[in-house]
Enzyme design. Sequence first.
Site, mmCIF file in Angstrom:
data_model
loop_
_atom_site.group_PDB
_atom_site.id
_atom_site.type_symbol
_atom_site.label_atom_id
_atom_site.label_comp_id
_atom_site.label_asym_id
_atom_site.label_seq_id
_atom_site.Cartn_x
_atom_site.Cartn_y
_atom_site.Cartn_z
ATOM 1 N N CYS A 95 -0.258 -10.946 -39.265
ATOM 2 C CA CYS A 95 0.006 -12.216 -38.580
ATOM 3 C C CYS A 95 -0.308 -12.165 -37.089
ATOM 4 O O CYS A 95 -0.347 -13.199 -36.446
ATOM 5 C CB CYS A 95 1.465 -12.616 -38.776
ATOM 6 S SG CYS A 95 1.834 -12.991 -40.488
ATOM 7 N N PHE B 147 3.075 -18.864 -47.003
ATOM 8 C CA PHE B 147 1.732 -18.757 -46.439
ATOM 9 C C PHE B 147 0.838 -19.917 -46.840
ATOM 10 O O PHE B 147 0.952 -20.464 -47.935
ATOM 11 C CB PHE B 147 1.088 -17.427 -46.849
ATOM 12 C CG PHE B 147 1.760 -16.250 -46.201
ATOM 13 C CD1 PHE B 147 1.408 -15.862 -44.928
ATOM 14 C CD2 PHE B 147 2.778 -15.569 -46.851
ATOM 15 C CE1 PHE B 147 2.051 -14.796 -44.300
ATOM 16 C CE2 PHE B 147 3.422 -14.500 -46.239
ATOM 17 C CZ PHE B 147 3.062 -14.120 -44.971
ATOM 18 N N HIS C 250 4.355 -17.154 -32.766
ATOM 19 C CA HIS C 250 3.828 -17.224 -34.132
ATOM 20 C C HIS C 250 4.984 -17.537 -35.099
ATOM 21 O O HIS C 250 5.945 -16.762 -35.192
ATOM 22 C CB HIS C 250 3.182 -15.896 -34.533
ATOM 23 C CG HIS C 250 2.900 -15.813 -36.004
ATOM 24 N ND1 HIS C 250 1.928 -16.569 -36.607
ATOM 25 C CD2 HIS C 250 3.486 -15.096 -36.992
ATOM 26 C CE1 HIS C 250 1.929 -16.310 -37.900
ATOM 27 N NE2 HIS C 250 2.865 -15.424 -38.166
ATOM 28 N N ASN D 290 2.747 -20.546 -42.667
ATOM 29 C CA ASN D 290 2.275 -19.369 -41.929
ATOM 30 C C ASN D 290 0.834 -19.074 -42.355
ATOM 31 O O ASN D 290 0.597 -18.651 -43.489
ATOM 32 C CB ASN D 290 3.206 -18.189 -42.244
ATOM 33 C CG ASN D 290 2.795 -16.896 -41.548
ATOM 34 O OD1 ASN D 290 1.693 -16.778 -41.030
ATOM 35 N ND2 ASN D 290 3.694 -15.921 -41.554
HETATM 36 C C1 ST9 Z 1 -1.556 -22.019 -53.554
HETATM 37 C C2 ST9 Z 1 -1.344 -20.566 -53.626
HETATM 38 C C3 ST9 Z 1 -0.350 -19.961 -52.691
HETATM 39 C C4 ST9 Z 1 -0.149 -18.559 -52.891
HETATM 40 C C5 ST9 Z 1 0.378 -17.800 -51.774
HETATM 41 C C6 ST9 Z 1 0.215 -16.347 -51.972
HETATM 42 C C7 ST9 Z 1 0.786 -15.545 -50.864
HETATM 43 C C8 ST9 Z 1 -0.162 -15.305 -49.771
HETATM 44 C C9 ST9 Z 1 0.276 -14.219 -48.918
HETATM 45 C C10 ST9 Z 1 -0.704 -13.835 -47.928
HETATM 46 C C11 ST9 Z 1 -0.551 -12.430 -47.526
HETATM 47 C C12 ST9 Z 1 0.203 -12.243 -46.287
HETATM 48 C C13 ST9 Z 1 0.952 -10.984 -46.197
HETATM 49 C C14 ST9 Z 1 1.357 -10.699 -44.831
HETATM 50 C C15 ST9 Z 1 2.528 -9.810 -44.694
HETATM 51 C C16 ST9 Z 1 2.871 -9.514 -43.303
HETATM 52 C C17 ST9 Z 1 2.668 -10.646 -42.381
HETATM 53 C C18 ST9 Z 1 3.912 -11.163 -41.767
HETATM 54 O O1 ST9 Z 1 4.127 -10.971 -40.639
HETATM 55 S S1 ST9 Z 1 5.043 -12.035 -42.723
HETATM 56 C C19 ST9 Z 1 6.011 -12.917 -41.627
HETATM 57 C C20 ST9 Z 1 7.366 -12.573 -41.627
HETATM 58 N N1 ST9 Z 1 8.123 -13.619 -42.236
HETATM 59 C C21 ST9 Z 1 9.347 -13.365 -42.660
HETATM 60 O O2 ST9 Z 1 9.826 -12.258 -42.505
HETATM 61 C C22 ST9 Z 1 10.137 -14.462 -43.327
HETATM 62 C C23 ST9 Z 1 11.343 -14.764 -42.544
HETATM 63 N N2 ST9 Z 1 12.373 -15.333 -43.378
HETATM 64 C C24 ST9 Z 1 12.702 -16.642 -43.372
HETATM 65 O O3 ST9 Z 1 12.058 -17.435 -42.698
HETATM 66 C C25 ST9 Z 1 13.918 -17.064 -44.143
HETATM 67 O O4 ST9 Z 1 14.636 -15.928 -44.529
HETATM 68 C C26 ST9 Z 1 13.635 -17.927 -45.403
HETATM 69 C C27 ST9 Z 1 12.986 -19.224 -44.993
HETATM 70 C C28 ST9 Z 1 12.733 -17.175 -46.359
HETATM 71 C C29 ST9 Z 1 14.950 -18.234 -46.120
HETATM 72 O O5 ST9 Z 1 15.839 -18.865 -45.219
HETATM 73 P P1 ST9 Z 1 17.321 -18.290 -44.993
HETATM 74 O O6 ST9 Z 1 17.937 -19.057 -43.904
HETATM 75 O O7 ST9 Z 1 17.214 -16.804 -44.822
HETATM 76 O O8 ST9 Z 1 18.034 -18.711 -46.347
HETATM 77 P P2 ST9 Z 1 18.994 -17.869 -47.311
HETATM 78 O O9 ST9 Z 1 19.678 -16.755 -46.584
HETATM 79 O O10 ST9 Z 1 19.866 -18.858 -48.007
HETATM 80 O O11 ST9 Z 1 17.969 -17.251 -48.334
HETATM 81 C C30 ST9 Z 1 17.349 -18.063 -49.304
HETATM 82 C C31 ST9 Z 1 16.723 -17.157 -50.293
HETATM 83 O O12 ST9 Z 1 15.621 -16.469 -49.645
HETATM 84 C C32 ST9 Z 1 15.677 -15.107 -50.091
HETATM 85 N N3 ST9 Z 1 14.965 -14.242 -49.144
HETATM 86 C C33 ST9 Z 1 15.052 -14.229 -47.814
HETATM 87 N N4 ST9 Z 1 14.245 -13.275 -47.315
HETATM 88 C C34 ST9 Z 1 13.643 -12.686 -48.354
HETATM 89 C C35 ST9 Z 1 12.704 -11.614 -48.475
HETATM 90 N N5 ST9 Z 1 12.171 -11.011 -47.403
HETATM 91 N N6 ST9 Z 1 12.286 -11.291 -49.701
HETATM 92 C C36 ST9 Z 1 12.767 -11.929 -50.810
HETATM 93 N N7 ST9 Z 1 13.658 -12.952 -50.754
HETATM 94 C C37 ST9 Z 1 14.102 -13.314 -49.536
HETATM 95 C C38 ST9 Z 1 17.176 -14.797 -50.144
HETATM 96 O O13 ST9 Z 1 17.432 -13.668 -50.925
HETATM 97 C C39 ST9 Z 1 17.716 -16.093 -50.768
HETATM 98 O O14 ST9 Z 1 17.640 -16.029 -52.157
HETATM 99 P P3 ST9 Z 1 18.864 -16.584 -53.048
HETATM 100 O O15 ST9 Z 1 20.074 -15.846 -52.630
HETATM 101 O O16 ST9 Z 1 18.987 -18.060 -52.736
HETATM 102 O O17 ST9 Z 1 18.490 -16.331 -54.489
#
Ligand code: ST9
Length: 405
Positions: free
Chosen positions: A177, A229, A324, A357
């Site tokens: 990113c 993404f 970002h 993203n």
């Molecule tokens: C059309 C086709 C499309 C296909 C797309 C294919 C994908 C393409 C991907 C491209 C490749 C890119 C890879 C790049 C990797 C590195 C790049 C970066 O920097 S990456 C940038 C870095 N970005 C980030 O690090 C994302 C930052 N995180 C966030 O923005 C927020 O945590 C949130 C929006 C994900 C959830 O909002 P929040 O207020 O936290 O809400 P809650 O606490 O209520 O949680 C709700 C649910 O979310 C769950 N959960 C949370 N985290 C994770 C996890 N890591 N893991 C798993 N689950 C996770 C949590 O367990 C819960 O589940 P449940 O209990 O309800 O069952």
Amino acid sequence: MAATHGPASIPQDQESRPSPAQRPNDAFAAVLGIGTANPANCLRQDEYADWYFRVTKSDHLTTLNNKLKRICEKSGIKKRHFHFTAQTTADHPEFLDRRGVPSLDGRLGITQDAVPELAAAAAARAIAEWGRPATDITHLVVTTNSGAHAPGADLRLAALLGLRPTVQRTLLYLHGCFGGCSALRVAKDLAENNRGARVLVASSEVSTLLAFGGPDEDHLDALLATALFGDGAGAAVIGVGDGDPTPVERPIFYMVSASQATLPGTERALYMQLGRSGLDLGISAEVPALLRGTIKGCVADMLAPLGLPVVPGAGWNGVFWAVHPGGRAILDSCEAALGLEAGKLAASRHVLSEYGNMLGSTIFFVLDEVRRRRQEGDCEWGLTLGIGPGVTVEMMVLQSASSQD
Ligand SMILES: CCCCCCCCCCCCCCCCCC(=O)SCCNC(=O)CCNC(=O)[C@H](O)C(C)(C)COP(=O)(O)OP(=O)(O)OC[C@H]1O[C@@H](n2cnc3c(N)ncnc32)[C@H](O)[C@@H]1OP(=O)(O)O
């Protein structure tokens, strides 16, 4: 304008540390044009989970579908653009199975054309705003997470834009990113160290094509990735006034200083790896908390040598921010850790909402949005923050050129 409106000197802090601003006016590279582009296919976030489970033939996995819906609801995203369509999975059913079924060749076969074509659409807009012919571009810096080819997207892009065959190309792969920020840093150095250089920077991401797969309860961070993404391209033309004014050029931001830092012990918090089934990735749930605990010290350390002026008493609110938007929680963490007022990250939140993203391309959308929103009396100095695998933070100090008009 380019040569006559260089950045004013940055006032020194009380210890009078050497500052980049002690260099003569007009020694800094400036952003002279910005362009962005997205694929036409657009999906609403509130419909995404059902769409995803339908095209992956996984409607029976209702628990995972509900989890994806909860993530989408909290994502701060309204819609995203994709090169990917339902037809892609129909044509490539092998993309659905990420457990060892070979699909990398098929994925790269699509990105080979998609990356440079999307980059060309953004770059053409940046060049149009810059106002000079594409043949005046001397250097080209391209970044993408969506390829593994040589010759790569840089050469195709040069041909699509009609750049000179002597254009000096640099291609940055798999920077995650912060790739857009790295490319801007390289462009700044090229522009400042090659008299008369005009550097085209382009980031193009269709990484959804490389990473798309069916839902897998053993790989929940991949499920999260499907919610975050999107695809898009951003571009900018960078150059230094260098005492040879070209009146058509109008600087948008001066690029005063660039730096990079890696948070210790965070190598596995964010990762990407190309494998035979496509792009494998990991996004630890700890990332927002990691940033919350470290970002303030990290930014302060990177700024310390510069003596950046902040409005007395305003702290980190005395500058504008182009962060970002890696995810809603990333922005929340930065806002909380730096004590930013509501609205300071409005441009980043808007881009997240409209596009998701888009990895390295996102920062160009944010810079474009920051300059669109600028009003009389806004902060003159600003900071960009790119955040990605490492965990790495790329920062650039900007000075708005409009504040000197
Ligand atoms: C059309 C086709 C499309 C296909 C797309 C294919 C994908 C393409 C991907 C491209 C490749 C890119 C890879 C790049 C990797 C590195 C790049 C970066 O920097 S990456 C940038 C870095 N970005 C980030 O690090 C994302 C930052 N995180 C966030 O923005 C927020 O945590 C949130 C929006 C994900 C959830 O909002 P929040 O207020 O936290 O809400 P809650 O606490 O209520 O949680 C709700 C649910 O979310 C769950 N959960 C949370 N985290 C994770 C996890 N890591 N893991 C798993 N689950 C996770 C949590 O367990 C819960 O589940 P449940 O209990 O309800 O069952």
